[in-house]
Design an enzyme around this catalytic site. Sequence first.
Site, short mmCIF file in Angstrom:
data_model
loop_
_atom_site.label_atom_id
_atom_site.label_comp_id
_atom_site.label_asym_id
_atom_site.label_seq_id
_atom_site.Cartn_x
_atom_site.Cartn_y
_atom_site.Cartn_z
N GLY A 70 1.48 4.76 -6.85
CA GLY A 70 1.52 4.52 -5.42
C GLY A 70 2.17 3.09 -5.33
N CYS A 71 1.88 2.06 -6.05
CA CYS A 71 2.47 0.89 -5.90
C CYS A 71 3.71 0.72 -6.11
CB CYS A 71 1.73 -0.16 -6.78
SG CYS A 71 -0.02 -0.43 -6.27
N THR A 72 4.36 1.56 -7.45
CA THR A 72 5.74 1.67 -7.70
C THR A 72 6.43 2.53 -6.41
OG1 THR A 72 5.07 2.02 -10.01
CG2 THR A 72 7.34 2.77 -9.40
N ALA A 75 6.78 -0.22 -3.71
CA ALA A 75 7.91 -1.15 -4.07
C ALA A 75 9.18 -0.66 -4.04
CB ALA A 75 7.48 -1.75 -5.49
#
Length: 180
Positions: A70-72, A75
């Site tokens: 999710g963070c990738t 970003a």
Amino acid sequence: MLLKLFFYTAVLLIAILGYRSFAHAPHGLAIGEDAPDFTLNDAAGKSHSLSDYRGRYLVLYFYPKDDTPGCTKEACHFRDDLSQLEKLGAKVIGVSVDSSESHGKFAEKYKLPFTLLADTDGKVADSYHALSDFFVVKIAKRHTFLIDADGKIKKTYTNVNVSNHSQQIIDDLKTIQNMQ
């Protein structure tokens, strides 16, 4: 049997403590309120403060962990939409409790052209009400704050969909700027 009892007791205790933490959590920052000041280091060890971004919009996004799905995704969407955000006068900064070294590897791997700041003690995330603190584990919540040129909270995002979040901010910036 005793092991099962211990396990269920531990799960119940964690659930109760988690609920208490959630129930007593502050409600967040209000629109128009001064954004909490911060000074944190980036992957290269350079110090960044809120005041460094006065005079332009700042997209300050908190995220749980470098190099997770999710963070990738979040970003990379910011990376891909960065030119549109910058045309609207906004800078993007990501913050998590990961180390500067972790941020450096994450940024390099995905060619992230914006700053990632290391909030290793979680104090900045906490000041933005964007910290989950489970006693021994601290994780930033996926919250974003749109901060205006005067350092005031213009919009908060606490229910983030990583698939369209950067586009949502672009749309909101356009709306805000058309109203001025």
